[in-house]
Design an enzyme around this catalytic site. Structure first.
Site, PDB file in Angstrom:
ATOM      1  N   GLU A 245       0.879  -1.173   0.000  1.00 61.31           N
ATOM      2  CA  GLU A 245       0.000   0.000   0.000  1.00 61.31           C
ATOM      3  C   GLU A 245       0.913   1.219   0.000  1.00 61.31           C
ATOM      4  O   GLU A 245       1.419   1.631   1.047  1.00 61.31           O
ATOM      5  CB  GLU A 245      -0.903  -0.016   1.245  1.00 61.31           C
ATOM      6  CG  GLU A 245      -1.896  -1.163   1.270  1.00 61.31           C
ATOM      7  CD  GLU A 245      -3.107  -0.935   0.366  1.00 61.31           C
ATOM      8  OE1 GLU A 245      -3.396   0.235   0.022  1.00 61.31           O
ATOM      9  OE2 GLU A 245      -3.756  -1.921  -0.010  1.00 61.31           O
ATOM     10  N   CYS A 279      -2.187   9.546   2.482  1.00 63.74           N
ATOM     11  CA  CYS A 279      -1.721   8.929   1.237  1.00 63.74           C
ATOM     12  C   CYS A 279      -2.625   9.258   0.054  1.00 63.74           C
ATOM     13  O   CYS A 279      -2.155   9.338  -1.067  1.00 63.74           O
ATOM     14  CB  CYS A 279      -1.595   7.428   1.409  1.00 63.74           C
ATOM     15  SG  CYS A 279      -3.127   6.649   1.933  1.00 63.74           S
TER      16      CYS A 279
HETATM   17  P1  NAD Z   1       7.357   5.066   7.740  1.00 68.12           P
HETATM   18  O1  NAD Z   1       8.634   5.812   7.671  1.00 68.12           O
HETATM   19  O2  NAD Z   1       6.623   4.971   9.035  1.00 68.12           O
HETATM   20  O3  NAD Z   1       7.667   3.614   7.185  1.00 68.12           O
HETATM   21  C1  NAD Z   1       6.678   2.618   7.101  1.00 68.12           C
HETATM   22  C2  NAD Z   1       7.187   1.367   7.786  1.00 68.12           C
HETATM   23  O4  NAD Z   1       8.348   0.882   7.127  1.00 68.12           O
HETATM   24  C3  NAD Z   1       7.576   1.599   9.241  1.00 68.12           C
HETATM   25  O5  NAD Z   1       6.977   0.582  10.043  1.00 68.12           O
HETATM   26  C4  NAD Z   1       9.079   1.511   9.211  1.00 68.12           C
HETATM   27  O6  NAD Z   1       9.615   0.983  10.404  1.00 68.12           O
HETATM   28  C5  NAD Z   1       9.349   0.577   8.071  1.00 68.12           C
HETATM   29  N1  NAD Z   1      10.650   0.810   7.453  1.00 68.12           N
HETATM   30  C6  NAD Z   1      11.217   2.028   7.200  1.00 68.12           C
HETATM   31  N2  NAD Z   1      12.420   1.857   6.590  1.00 68.12           N
HETATM   32  C7  NAD Z   1      12.607   0.519   6.473  1.00 68.12           C
HETATM   33  C8  NAD Z   1      13.641  -0.298   5.910  1.00 68.12           C
HETATM   34  N3  NAD Z   1      14.741   0.240   5.345  1.00 68.12           N
HETATM   35  N4  NAD Z   1      13.487  -1.634   5.946  1.00 68.12           N
HETATM   36  C9  NAD Z   1      12.370  -2.158   6.480  1.00 68.12           C
HETATM   37  N5  NAD Z   1      11.363  -1.457   7.027  1.00 68.12           N
HETATM   38  C10 NAD Z   1      11.478  -0.140   7.029  1.00 68.12           C
HETATM   39  O7  NAD Z   1       6.290   5.627   6.711  1.00 68.12           O
HETATM   40  P2  NAD Z   1       6.543   6.310   5.297  1.00 68.12           P
HETATM   41  O8  NAD Z   1       7.092   5.317   4.339  1.00 68.12           O
HETATM   42  O9  NAD Z   1       7.187   7.628   5.450  1.00 68.12           O
HETATM   43  O10 NAD Z   1       5.003   6.556   4.921  1.00 68.12           O
HETATM   44  C11 NAD Z   1       4.631   7.529   4.047  1.00 68.12           C
HETATM   45  C12 NAD Z   1       4.356   6.915   2.682  1.00 68.12           C
HETATM   46  O11 NAD Z   1       3.363   5.913   2.814  1.00 68.12           O
HETATM   47  C13 NAD Z   1       3.799   7.903   1.693  1.00 68.12           C
HETATM   48  O12 NAD Z   1       4.350   7.655   0.434  1.00 68.12           O
HETATM   49  C14 NAD Z   1       2.313   7.587   1.687  1.00 68.12           C
HETATM   50  O13 NAD Z   1       1.656   7.951   0.505  1.00 68.12           O
HETATM   51  C15 NAD Z   1       2.334   6.118   1.883  1.00 68.12           C
HETATM   52  N6  NAD Z   1       1.093   5.680   2.476  1.00 68.12           N
HETATM   53  C16 NAD Z   1       0.308   4.835   1.770  1.00 68.12           C
HETATM   54  C17 NAD Z   1      -0.910   4.429   2.291  1.00 68.12           C
HETATM   55  C18 NAD Z   1      -1.808   3.508   1.569  1.00 68.12           C
HETATM   56  O14 NAD Z   1      -2.742   3.017   2.188  1.00 68.12           O
HETATM   57  N7  NAD Z   1      -1.601   3.235   0.301  1.00 68.12           N
HETATM   58  C19 NAD Z   1      -1.289   4.886   3.551  1.00 68.12           C
HETATM   59  C20 NAD Z   1      -0.441   5.732   4.244  1.00 68.12           C
HETATM   60  C21 NAD Z   1       0.762   6.110   3.708  1.00 68.12           C
END
Ligand code: NAD
Length: 469
Positions: A245, A279
């Site tokens: 997602e 998102c």
């Molecule tokens: P985040 O930084 O919280 O990361 C998400 C998860 O990934 C966390 O649990 C984190 O611990 C893990 N993570 C981070 N780096 C990692 C790595 N190198 N290896 C393994 N795991 C790792 O969140 P984010 O990515 O900044 O979220 C924002 C993004 O998510 C935006 O692009 C947004 O559009 C997208 N998003 C999508 C949805 C959806 O439902 N499609 C919903 C919310 C957010």
């Protein structure tokens, strides 16, 4: 190991007196943090799954009711954590996270029997009239849910609802970037749910990396595409199916025939919810120059209607999650010309709801998903150019069309690809439990919510039966 926070409520009689806090809160189950490695957690959950613990529908519905009770009885604790992490108002926390999940649970409880019903399939004549065939849903096993920080409760709990409803054991990993919510979930979930089959693992990259080395039967990841690729690579080692997602730049096309006062109000509400950290928020507006000129002052007054003359003083307006994202967003404020907003306060992680007009598609704000309270307006000649603009870029998670023209709507539906399509109202499609929620291409793969969560977290097994005589 230092840095590991795996939470398990030990309700067995073996719990020693010393392990209990001196003054356990009345009515809550004692929670003891046990230093347990990911491999041990997965092995424990797998043993529970193999023993059949999670398969009875009665177990699944019991877990969903317990999760519902957590949300209704301890919702205030979660709301306080969401306020600490993101400055979310209590109204917003309930509407977009707590009550949202309660509705998802109620919808699931109301339909689960129907969704799980085996479906018969016609049998070809060469197998004989006494043969029959059907599909049935099998739980997958042990599922990993990795959640992001922007809706840190909803985006962990809604997939959990589906994974439990489908009869799986589940490891959930909250985002370390929303630490108060992560801690609240790690405290509350083990106190309410069956800890033999549900585990919370807190932590950041090292912890997630270690989890990803384990064999899961499904990985459900919400977050950005760079980490999505990390997850997919790790999953490939075990041939584990993955739901991603992800996000991206979701456009909002505004047609010249639209009622621009209504459009401005709905765009502002959808964009500035959670300070733009959504998102499916409209990332940018695409419209013709005349419509843009008429829309700009209306967007300015829509922002004032929502948050008053000083949004920083409004209890309804959220904050940027951390300084890194604040600095990233501050760097995007200089594009185009300012219609409203533009102010910021690093100490308060505040960025004003901002609208930028005449934005060059080559400017920094148009290069990546904004994920903050900045709404650029990009002008195009008309519908043909708008469709070309959208198709020249990654397939978005959502696409919004503000037009009363059936022909315009149909052309956009037929000629573009996006995870979801919203006519006239941003964000709302994801609140319809009977619609699949997910992306396509760069915005993700797979979907969930309602019965689509059952599809995601189950194997649809094909069965053929032929009597022996
Ligand atoms: P985040 O930084 O919280 O990361 C998400 C998860 O990934 C966390 O649990 C984190 O611990 C893990 N993570 C981070 N780096 C990692 C790595 N190198 N290896 C393994 N795991 C790792 O969140 P984010 O990515 O900044 O979220 C924002 C993004 O998510 C935006 O692009 C947004 O559009 C997208 N998003 C999508 C949805 C959806 O439902 N499609 C919903 C919310 C957010």
């Amino acid at each position: 190991m230092k840095g590991w926070h795996i939470h398990r409520a030990d309700r067995s009689p073996r719990t020693t007196r010393a392990a209990r806090p001196a003054h356990p809160q009345r009515g809550t189950v004692t929670t003891a943090a046990t230093p347990e490695q990911p491999a041990d957690v997965v092995a424990r959950l797998r043993a529970a799954f193999r023993a059949g613990r999670t398969k009875p529908v009665a177990w699944r519905t019991d877990q969903l009711r317990r999760l519902r009770a957590l949300l209704t009885e301890q919702g205030a604790e979660l709301a306080a954590a969401l306020h600490a992490d993101l400055g979310k108002s209590s109204t917003e926390a309930y509407r977009t996270e707590i009550d949202f999940t309660v509705r998802e649970i109620d919808h699931t409880l109301g339909h689960l029997d129907e969704w799980l019903r085996p479906e018969s399939a016609p049998v070809p004549a060469h197998l004989g009239a006494d043969a029959s065939a059907w599909t049935q849903y099998d739980p997958l096993g042990v599922v990993l849910v990795i959640a992001p920080w922007n809706y840190p409760a909803q985006l962990l709990l809604a997939p959990l609802v589906g994974a439990l409803a489908a009869g799986n054991a589940v490891v959930v990993k909250p985002s370390e970037l929303a630490p108060a919510t992560s801690a609240a979930l790690a405290r509350l979930l083990p106190a309410h749910l069956d800890t033999e089959a549900v585990a919370v693992v807190e932590g950041g990259i090292p912890q997630t990396t270690a989890l990803l080395a384990e064999r899961f039967d499904h990985i459900f990841y919400t977050g950005n595409g760079a980490v999505g690729r990390v997850v997919l690579r790790a999953a490939a080692e075990h041939l584990t199916p993955v739901t991603l997602e992800l996000g991206g730049k979701s456009p909002a096309f505004v047609d010249r025939d639209a009622d621009l006062t209504v459009v401005a109000g709905r765009l502002a509400r959808g964009k500035f919810l959670n300070a733009g950290q959504t998102c499916v928020a409209p990332d940018y507006v695409l419209t013709d120059p005349r419509t843009a000129a008429a829309l700009e002052p209306l967007l300015k007054s829509a922002v004032e209607t929502l948050y008053g003359a000083d949004p920083q003083a409004s209890a309804e307006y959220g904050r940027i999650v951390n300084e890194r994202h604040f600095d990233r967003l501050s760097g995007l404020l200089g594009s185009g010309h300012l219609v409203v907003g533009g102010g910021s306060d690093r100490a308060d992680k505040y960025i004003a709801p901002t609208v930028l007009a005449d934005v060059d598609p080559k400017s920094p704000v148009m290069q990546e998903e904004i994920f903050g309270p900045i709404l650029p307006i990009v002008t195009v000649d008309g519908l043909d150019e708008a469709i070309g603009f959208i198709n020249d870029r990654d397939k978005p998670l959502a696409l919004y069309v503000f037009s009363d023209s059936g022909a315009t709507r149909e052309r956009i539906a037929a000629e573009t690809s996006s995870g979801g399509l919203g006519y006239g109202l941003p964000l709302a499609h994801l609140t319809v439990s009977d619609l699949p929620f997910g992306g396509v291409g760069e915005s993700g793969m797979g979907s969930y919510h309602g019965r689509y969560s059952i599809e995601t977290f189950s194997h649809r097994k094909a069965v053929l039966a032929k009597p022996l005589n």
